[in-house]
Design a protein around this motif. Sequence first.
Motif, mmCIF file in Angstrom:
data_model
loop_
_atom_site.group_PDB
_atom_site.id
_atom_site.type_symbol
_atom_site.label_atom_id
_atom_site.label_comp_id
_atom_site.label_asym_id
_atom_site.label_seq_id
_atom_site.Cartn_x
_atom_site.Cartn_y
_atom_site.Cartn_z
ATOM 1 N N LEU A 1 0.815 -1.211 0.000
ATOM 2 C CA LEU A 1 0.000 0.000 0.000
ATOM 3 C C LEU A 1 0.851 1.263 0.000
ATOM 4 O O LEU A 1 0.450 2.297 -0.560
ATOM 5 N N TYR A 2 2.020 1.203 0.624
ATOM 6 C CA TYR A 2 2.811 2.410 0.854
ATOM 7 C C TYR A 2 4.157 2.413 0.135
ATOM 8 O O TYR A 2 4.903 3.388 0.235
ATOM 9 N N GLU A 3 4.453 1.355 -0.589
ATOM 10 C CA GLU A 3 5.764 1.230 -1.234
ATOM 11 C C GLU A 3 6.047 2.389 -2.192
ATOM 12 O O GLU A 3 7.115 3.000 -2.139
ATOM 13 N N ARG A 4 5.095 2.713 -3.060
ATOM 14 C CA ARG A 4 5.329 3.776 -4.035
ATOM 15 C C ARG A 4 5.374 5.155 -3.365
ATOM 16 O O ARG A 4 6.112 6.035 -3.792
ATOM 17 N N ILE A 5 4.603 5.337 -2.314
ATOM 18 C CA ILE A 5 4.666 6.595 -1.561
ATOM 19 C C ILE A 5 6.067 6.802 -1.001
ATOM 20 O O ILE A 5 6.669 7.874 -1.147
ATOM 21 N N ILE A 6 6.594 5.763 -0.359
ATOM 22 C CA ILE A 6 7.904 5.872 0.289
ATOM 23 C C ILE A 6 9.004 6.133 -0.732
ATOM 24 O O ILE A 6 9.874 6.986 -0.511
ATOM 25 N N THR A 7 8.956 5.434 -1.870
ATOM 26 C CA THR A 7 10.058 5.511 -2.836
ATOM 27 C C THR A 7 9.874 6.621 -3.868
ATOM 28 O O THR A 7 10.711 7.513 -3.984
ATOM 29 N N ALA A 8 8.776 6.585 -4.614
ATOM 30 C CA ALA A 8 8.619 7.496 -5.746
ATOM 31 C C ALA A 8 8.169 8.885 -5.346
ATOM 32 O O ALA A 8 8.644 9.883 -5.893
ATOM 33 N N TYR A 9 7.231 8.993 -4.382
ATOM 34 C CA TYR A 9 6.645 10.289 -4.053
ATOM 35 C C TYR A 9 7.411 11.032 -2.948
ATOM 36 O O TYR A 9 7.390 12.254 -2.913
ATOM 37 N N GLU A 10 8.053 10.275 -2.047
ATOM 38 C CA GLU A 10 8.734 10.936 -0.930
ATOM 39 C C GLU A 10 10.235 10.659 -0.904
ATOM 40 O O GLU A 10 10.924 11.063 0.030
ATOM 41 N N GLY A 11 10.734 9.982 -1.951
ATOM 42 C CA GLY A 11 12.162 9.941 -2.224
ATOM 43 C C GLY A 11 13.053 9.164 -1.291
ATOM 44 O O GLY A 11 14.213 9.523 -1.101
ATOM 45 N N HIS A 12 12.559 8.061 -0.716
ATOM 46 C CA HIS A 12 13.376 7.236 0.162
ATOM 47 C C HIS A 12 13.700 5.903 -0.525
ATOM 48 O O HIS A 12 13.018 5.491 -1.463
ATOM 49 N N SER A 13 14.720 5.233 -0.026
ATOM 50 C CA SER A 13 15.002 3.877 -0.495
ATOM 51 C C SER A 13 14.252 2.898 0.399
ATOM 52 O O SER A 13 14.049 3.155 1.595
ATOM 53 N N LEU A 14 13.834 1.791 -0.173
ATOM 54 C CA LEU A 14 13.057 0.787 0.563
ATOM 55 C C LEU A 14 13.592 -0.597 0.228
ATOM 56 O O LEU A 14 13.764 -0.929 -0.947
ATOM 57 N N ASP A 15 13.828 -1.377 1.245
ATOM 58 C CA ASP A 15 14.327 -2.748 1.060
ATOM 59 C C ASP A 15 13.556 -3.665 1.998
ATOM 60 O O ASP A 15 13.602 -3.504 3.216
ATOM 61 N N VAL A 16 12.801 -4.589 1.405
ATOM 62 C CA VAL A 16 12.046 -5.564 2.192
ATOM 63 C C VAL A 16 12.784 -6.896 2.096
ATOM 64 O O VAL A 16 12.847 -7.509 1.028
ATOM 65 N N ARG A 17 13.357 -7.338 3.204
ATOM 66 C CA ARG A 17 14.160 -8.564 3.231
ATOM 67 C C ARG A 17 13.262 -9.801 3.301
ATOM 68 O O ARG A 17 12.096 -9.741 3.714
ATOM 69 N N GLN A 18 13.833 -10.939 2.913
ATOM 70 C CA GLN A 18 13.082 -12.195 2.920
ATOM 71 C C GLN A 18 12.670 -12.604 4.331
ATOM 72 O O GLN A 18 11.681 -13.322 4.513
ATOM 73 N N ASP A 19 13.426 -12.176 5.319
ATOM 74 C CA ASP A 19 13.072 -12.533 6.701
ATOM 75 C C ASP A 19 12.028 -11.586 7.288
ATOM 76 O O ASP A 19 11.713 -11.676 8.484
ATOM 77 N N GLY A 20 11.492 -10.673 6.472
ATOM 78 C CA GLY A 20 10.427 -9.784 6.924
ATOM 79 C C GLY A 20 10.904 -8.435 7.416
ATOM 80 O O GLY A 20 10.081 -7.560 7.709
ATOM 81 N N ARG A 21 12.211 -8.225 7.519
ATOM 82 C CA ARG A 21 12.718 -6.938 7.975
ATOM 83 C C ARG A 21 12.526 -5.877 6.889
ATOM 84 O O ARG A 21 12.679 -6.156 5.705
ATOM 85 N N ILE A 22 12.199 -4.650 7.324
ATOM 86 C CA ILE A 22 11.972 -3.538 6.408
ATOM 87 C C ILE A 22 13.005 -2.460 6.687
ATOM 88 O O ILE A 22 13.154 -2.010 7.834
ATOM 89 N N LEU A 23 13.732 -2.058 5.644
ATOM 90 C CA LEU A 23 14.750 -1.022 5.769
ATOM 91 C C LEU A 23 14.378 0.168 4.907
ATOM 92 O O LEU A 23 14.111 0.015 3.704
ATOM 93 N N ILE A 24 14.315 1.348 5.522
ATOM 94 C CA ILE A 24 14.086 2.604 4.801
ATOM 95 C C ILE A 24 15.343 3.447 4.941
ATOM 96 O O ILE A 24 15.781 3.729 6.064
ATOM 97 N N ASP A 25 15.895 3.826 3.797
ATOM 98 C CA ASP A 25 17.179 4.546 3.779
ATOM 99 C C ASP A 25 18.231 3.769 4.559
ATOM 100 O O ASP A 25 19.023 4.340 5.336
ATOM 101 N N GLU A 26 18.182 2.420 4.390
ATOM 102 C CA GLU A 26 19.152 1.478 4.975
ATOM 103 C C GLU A 26 19.073 1.391 6.494
ATOM 104 O O GLU A 26 19.989 0.865 7.142
ATOM 105 N N VAL A 27 17.988 1.897 7.074
ATOM 106 C CA VAL A 27 17.779 1.804 8.520
ATOM 107 C C VAL A 27 16.556 0.925 8.782
ATOM 108 O O VAL A 27 15.475 1.176 8.242
#
Length: 449
Positions: A357-383
């Motif tokens: 729901l929020y992936e495109r907001i975070i990346t395209a509209y608000e300019g952050h990097s997003l990484d969803v790991r296979q173990d379920g961890r979510i990293l925004i701007d590598e945090v």
Amino acid sequence: MSWRELYHNRWTRFVFWALLYLLWVIWLGNYWWLFGLIVIFDHHITRKVKWVFWKKYYKEGEKHNFLLDWLDAIIFAVIVVTFINTFFFQAFKIPSSSMESSLLTGDHLFVSKLAYGPRIPQTPLTVPFTHNVLPSGKESYSTFIQNKYRRLKGFGNVKRGDYVVFGFPNGDSILSKVPAEDYYMFCRLVGRDYAIRQYGPVKVRPMDKKDHYVKRCVAVAGDTLHVVDGRVYINSAPQTEYEGIQNTYTVITNGEQINPRNLDRLGINIGELAYSAQLPGYPAMPLTESMKETVSGYSNVLDVRPNIDTYPPDYDDSYLTIFPFSENFKWTRDNYGPIWIPKKGCTVKLDTLNIPLYERIITAYEGHSLDVRQDGRILIDEVETDSYTFSQDYYFMMGDNRHNSLDSRYWGFVPEDHIVGKPAMIWFSSDQNKSFPKNIRWRRIFKFV
């Protein structure tokens, strides 16, 4: 002293234009433009510099130069129209039937930028009187200068029920051979490599050079939207049934087609209507409630049934076409949500189920990097994080022609910075399915929206 004599006094003219210019600078909020008062003072008082260098001032009895007079008129028109388009009104044409029968294909509108406040041009190097392409198909702008997003004060904010013109959210990337299509949907349906090979190359557009769409705002930031059997609910309350909203119906006849004149009088777009002899009837006739009652009364009509799309849908790969494009959301165009519309400053908890729901907001509209790991961890701007706070408001838009509208149900939220303005008046309207002069919709000309 008459008003005419008063205005021809150079000090009066200077004070008048200086005050107007000062008010514009205050509205603009960039006080470097105050240096422009020097130009106004010199133009009206000292006259040391010929600011209008292309204009020729004739002596009494001197023969006019036709080319120079036209050049002066053209430059003046370009400056004035560009200024008006940037800060006040812009012309816009309805390209499709997604808003029928409220706004019709072929309606030419004046869009008020003052309604929500005009945006300062982010891509100012643009050929006058164009938006993003030249008649040749090439880009009409240069990205050499790119300004940050900023909106001036307007008369109000986007409200539920407003017609709104905005930049197409998915229009940042386009396929050169089909620029009006949704690049991201093409990639989901046929694969990125095939889409680019068949319809590419891909072109990237700045935010303010995306194609313009017009829809009705059905939900604003902070609302929860739910569509049940085609009926829109906002915060659990049924939304107002606006007069122009229409859905498709299966219209069963006795084997005879409905008189085209009757359909035309109803305002049905005959060019997009198909009759099936096997039914017999019309499998998808777009009708408002009042039109439905009229059609039901025709002598050759046996039944009128609403077309409601339930889950599982009647077509393949529906989750690839319905936002947020995940099999976990069992939604259709007529049974959609509930979905919360993101609001500036609000924080949501993130997990692998709701991240679509929020992936495109975070990346395209608000300019952050997003990484969803296979173990379920979510990293925004590598945090690593389990929450996100939104930087701007979002809106949910739907076309009044609910079954023939590519809208937020198919590509998601509309960011506040994509809002262009509000349709104010229809200044011309023509029907592409008719020949001149019957194609002119005289009753719609100079109609306020």
